[in-house]
Design a protein around this motif. Sequence first.
Motif, PDB file in Angstrom:
ATOM      1  N   ILE A 194      45.246  53.315  46.558  1.00  0.00           N
ATOM      2  CA  ILE A 194      44.747  52.646  45.354  1.00  0.00           C
ATOM      3  C   ILE A 194      43.706  53.526  44.684  1.00  0.00           C
ATOM      4  O   ILE A 194      42.742  53.960  45.323  1.00  0.00           O
ATOM      5  CB  ILE A 194      44.156  51.259  45.691  1.00  0.00           C
ATOM      6  CG1 ILE A 194      45.282  50.311  46.149  1.00  0.00           C
ATOM      7  CG2 ILE A 194      43.438  50.663  44.482  1.00  0.00           C
ATOM      8  CD1 ILE A 194      44.792  48.957  46.614  1.00  0.00           C
ATOM      9  N   ASP A 195      43.912  53.791  43.418  1.00  0.00           N
ATOM     10  CA  ASP A 195      42.967  54.598  42.644  1.00  0.00           C
ATOM     11  C   ASP A 195      41.869  53.709  42.060  1.00  0.00           C
ATOM     12  O   ASP A 195      40.683  53.908  42.308  1.00  0.00           O
ATOM     13  CB  ASP A 195      43.716  55.340  41.526  1.00  0.00           C
ATOM     14  CG  ASP A 195      42.809  56.293  40.771  1.00  0.00           C
ATOM     15  OD1 ASP A 195      41.791  56.730  41.341  1.00  0.00           O
ATOM     16  OD2 ASP A 195      43.109  56.601  39.602  1.00  0.00           O
ATOM     17  N   THR A 196      42.276  52.712  41.269  1.00  0.00           N
ATOM     18  CA  THR A 196      41.346  51.709  40.739  1.00  0.00           C
ATOM     19  C   THR A 196      41.844  50.352  41.191  1.00  0.00           C
ATOM     20  O   THR A 196      42.943  49.940  40.821  1.00  0.00           O
ATOM     21  CB  THR A 196      41.277  51.752  39.207  1.00  0.00           C
ATOM     22  OG1 THR A 196      40.892  53.065  38.799  1.00  0.00           O
ATOM     23  CG2 THR A 196      40.270  50.737  38.686  1.00  0.00           C
ATOM     24  N   HIS A 197      41.031  49.678  42.010  1.00  0.00           N
ATOM     25  CA  HIS A 197      41.501  48.410  42.561  1.00  0.00           C
ATOM     26  C   HIS A 197      41.621  47.367  41.449  1.00  0.00           C
ATOM     27  O   HIS A 197      41.164  47.549  40.324  1.00  0.00           O
ATOM     28  CB  HIS A 197      40.587  47.921  43.674  1.00  0.00           C
ATOM     29  CG  HIS A 197      41.339  47.320  44.826  1.00  0.00           C
ATOM     30  ND1 HIS A 197      42.413  46.469  44.654  1.00  0.00           N
ATOM     31  CD2 HIS A 197      41.188  47.441  46.181  1.00  0.00           C
ATOM     32  CE1 HIS A 197      42.884  46.093  45.821  1.00  0.00           C
ATOM     33  NE2 HIS A 197      42.165  46.671  46.779  1.00  0.00           N
ATOM     34  N   ALA A 198      42.262  46.265  41.775  1.00  0.00           N
ATOM     35  CA  ALA A 198      42.601  45.239  40.793  1.00  0.00           C
ATOM     36  C   ALA A 198      41.369  44.760  40.033  1.00  0.00           C
ATOM     37  O   ALA A 198      40.314  44.542  40.621  1.00  0.00           O
ATOM     38  CB  ALA A 198      43.282  44.069  41.489  1.00  0.00           C
ATOM     39  N   TYR A 199      41.532  44.573  38.730  1.00  0.00           N
ATOM     40  CA  TYR A 199      40.447  44.072  37.877  1.00  0.00           C
ATOM     41  C   TYR A 199      41.054  43.284  36.729  1.00  0.00           C
ATOM     42  O   TYR A 199      42.218  43.516  36.323  1.00  0.00           O
ATOM     43  CB  TYR A 199      39.584  45.214  37.336  1.00  0.00           C
ATOM     44  CG  TYR A 199      40.324  46.215  36.465  1.00  0.00           C
ATOM     45  CD1 TYR A 199      40.316  46.102  35.072  1.00  0.00           C
ATOM     46  CD2 TYR A 199      41.035  47.267  37.031  1.00  0.00           C
ATOM     47  CE1 TYR A 199      40.994  47.019  34.271  1.00  0.00           C
ATOM     48  CE2 TYR A 199      41.714  48.181  36.241  1.00  0.00           C
ATOM     49  CZ  TYR A 199      41.697  48.057  34.870  1.00  0.00           C
ATOM     50  OH  TYR A 199      42.376  48.969  34.066  1.00  0.00           O
ATOM     51  N   ALA A 200      40.280  42.329  36.192  1.00  0.00           N
ATOM     52  CA  ALA A 200      40.727  41.557  35.029  1.00  0.00           C
ATOM     53  C   ALA A 200      40.666  42.459  33.810  1.00  0.00           C
ATOM     54  O   ALA A 200      39.592  42.910  33.411  1.00  0.00           O
ATOM     55  CB  ALA A 200      39.851  40.328  34.850  1.00  0.00           C
ATOM     56  N   SER A 201      41.805  42.711  33.218  1.00  0.00           N
ATOM     57  CA  SER A 201      41.878  43.641  32.091  1.00  0.00           C
ATOM     58  C   SER A 201      42.163  42.939  30.774  1.00  0.00           C
ATOM     59  O   SER A 201      42.359  43.590  29.746  1.00  0.00           O
ATOM     60  CB  SER A 201      42.975  44.684  32.354  1.00  0.00           C
ATOM     61  OG  SER A 201      44.211  44.046  32.676  1.00  0.00           O
ATOM     62  N   GLY A 202      42.172  41.611  30.783  1.00  0.00           N
ATOM     63  CA  GLY A 202      42.416  40.845  29.570  1.00  0.00           C
ATOM     64  C   GLY A 202      42.266  39.371  29.862  1.00  0.00           C
ATOM     65  O   GLY A 202      41.978  38.959  30.999  1.00  0.00           O
ATOM     66  N   ASP A 203      42.461  38.544  28.821  1.00  0.00           N
ATOM     67  CA  ASP A 203      42.289  37.103  29.000  1.00  0.00           C
ATOM     68  C   ASP A 203      43.186  36.554  30.103  1.00  0.00           C
ATOM     69  O   ASP A 203      42.800  35.651  30.839  1.00  0.00           O
ATOM     70  CB  ASP A 203      42.578  36.376  27.686  1.00  0.00           C
ATOM     71  CG  ASP A 203      41.505  36.642  26.629  1.00  0.00           C
ATOM     72  OD1 ASP A 203      40.396  37.065  27.028  1.00  0.00           O
ATOM     73  OD2 ASP A 203      41.783  36.431  25.439  1.00  0.00           O
ATOM     74  N   ASN A 204      44.395  37.060  30.192  1.00  0.00           N
ATOM     75  CA  ASN A 204      45.333  36.613  31.218  1.00  0.00           C
ATOM     76  C   ASN A 204      45.966  37.789  31.953  1.00  0.00           C
ATOM     77  O   ASN A 204      47.064  37.662  32.498  1.00  0.00           O
ATOM     78  CB  ASN A 204      46.440  35.754  30.586  1.00  0.00           C
ATOM     79  CG  ASN A 204      45.986  34.348  30.293  1.00  0.00           C
ATOM     80  OD1 ASN A 204      45.212  34.120  29.372  1.00  0.00           O
ATOM     81  ND2 ASN A 204      46.443  33.384  31.083  1.00  0.00           N
TER      82      ASN A 204
END
Length: 610
Positions: A194-204
């Motif tokens: 994993i380079d960049t772990h999971a993140y909220a990138s928008g409203d949904n």
Amino acid sequence: MRIPSMRSKLLLALTPALMMVLVFAVACGAAPAEPTIVEKEVIKEVEVEKVVEKEVEVEKIVEKEVEKMVVATPTPVPVDPNAINTRDRITMLTASFGNEVFNSRYISSDKFGWWDLLQERLIHAEGGIELGGNGPISSFELTPDNTGYILTLKDGLTFHNGDPITPDDVAFSLQWAFDEEAVSRVRQRIAKIIDTHAYASGDNEVTIEFTQVNTAFPGYISDQTASGGSAGIVHQQAWFENYGDAAYEADPNPSSAGPFELVAHLPAEEILYRKWDGYTTRPDREYAFNELSVRLVAEQSTQIAALRTGTADLIPADLVVLDQILDAGGNLFFGPEATVIWINSNSCSDDQPPQAGGAGNGLDLQGRTLMCNDKDIRYAMAHAINKETIQTFFGGPDVFHIKGTAAVSPSGLGFGPGLDPPAYDPDKAREIFAEKGYPDGAGFNYDEPYQVWTWPAGASAPRIIEMSELFCSMWETELNIECEVNVGEEVSVKDKQYSGAIPGEQLVRSNEHDYDVGSKYKGRFGTSSSSYITYDPSIEEKVDILLAAVTPEEKEAAYYAAHQQVHSQLWDWAPGYLDAPYGVASDIVAWEPYPLKADMSALHTIRFAD
């Protein structure tokens, strides 16, 4: 002394006016109807007291009168022809709760029926195979450079405590599951890329980025996986951050999101679930029962007795007792391609780096070359096993199929010609031994007993210990080598093998088949630093290609090529696979378990007799 009469009081209370109210109440809830005139006889009792010394005399005057009353005649409510018969509760028996942990980082179990209905998985697979958008994640798209995924979350979904499922919860769930502290070796391996772990990138939206293309990822966070898809369990971030995972284990219900709620949990005995009215993710999945009791019962005889007496409705069936289940009045259903008999050894390749237990580079703990380091010897060991004898041992060709490899069966992605067990050819096996300097078994394994490890596997692969002894006896008979079977506890044996503490020693066990084995291949053979069977650069090359394949056509071709390479190396192999039999109560007349599942699946397809 006056003794009041309760009977008289109640009868007096039923006045004509109240009778009208009661009759009207009975009619409520039905469709309006034409009123009818009926005659109603009302009996009135009137008490008259006459007090005599030391006595109480009660005289009753009974009056009868006929009243004409207007009563609404109820009209029967039409029966929905599509309605299904339901039961309040069904009971499932299982031979294992695994480590009985509910959270995705630390759960370890080859059975998932005991937690399946409590937990929501991010992505749903239709029929257990085809990934779709009917789960919490409505779409999953590759990032522009194909090294990550953008997941889109549906609106309006909630946890059992009523809180909404948010992109932050999805991101947290992925961060929690894919961590180098995870129990699962595959998740540890995925965490490393994993380079960049999971993140909220928008409203949904949630985005996760890898250091390399990994198109097997969506399947691994879905319920497509044979072990139920625990990597895709949806957790509530706030709950874990406020209370911790210990509090979650104490009561996982509030921050879970599956179709059923946890009602009670008696560790090592029973888990009780009740249908959750707030579940809106899959309105098309209609469960025909309101509660599910999952009870831990290891003994097959006790399971059959429970089925016979009606105290159990679903049991895992040992292949040797199918007639007993039918004699007990039960029915049988099968989960296709559920269990493979997996034969493997650890740390056999020259390329395997040193491990914590002392193994590495194809050497044993004394620094001697392992027998399994030689490809020809690996083939000789497989040729010495009579697959038809194994088939008979498990109940015949109706339930045991001499087909497929240690990783893939006919329903798997990329399955094709040539992916069958090595033929039974004891003459060829002896010829190879002689060519390698072990004529008639002399000198094999440095004249030390060849070690085999196993553990009780439950009904999905019954009598696995006896089968391991059968393997040993075949090697002793055909190759004239001494062989010993070691029986341990599942987690302990796995720890020994994966740490490199028993290098080159044969593990005979059951395992689940999967539709998409890209992540398995990467973990078993395709990671130089942490392959848990043995590292093989030739397999790593094929696995990297399949993980980068995007279109269905590319994936089929790439997976087939990887299957061929893995099978040709024979670091592991299988004599065949089993369809998993399940015994069910006599009133269960329909059920469609999914293929490639290690436990009872698709419980929403269960239907009861009229």
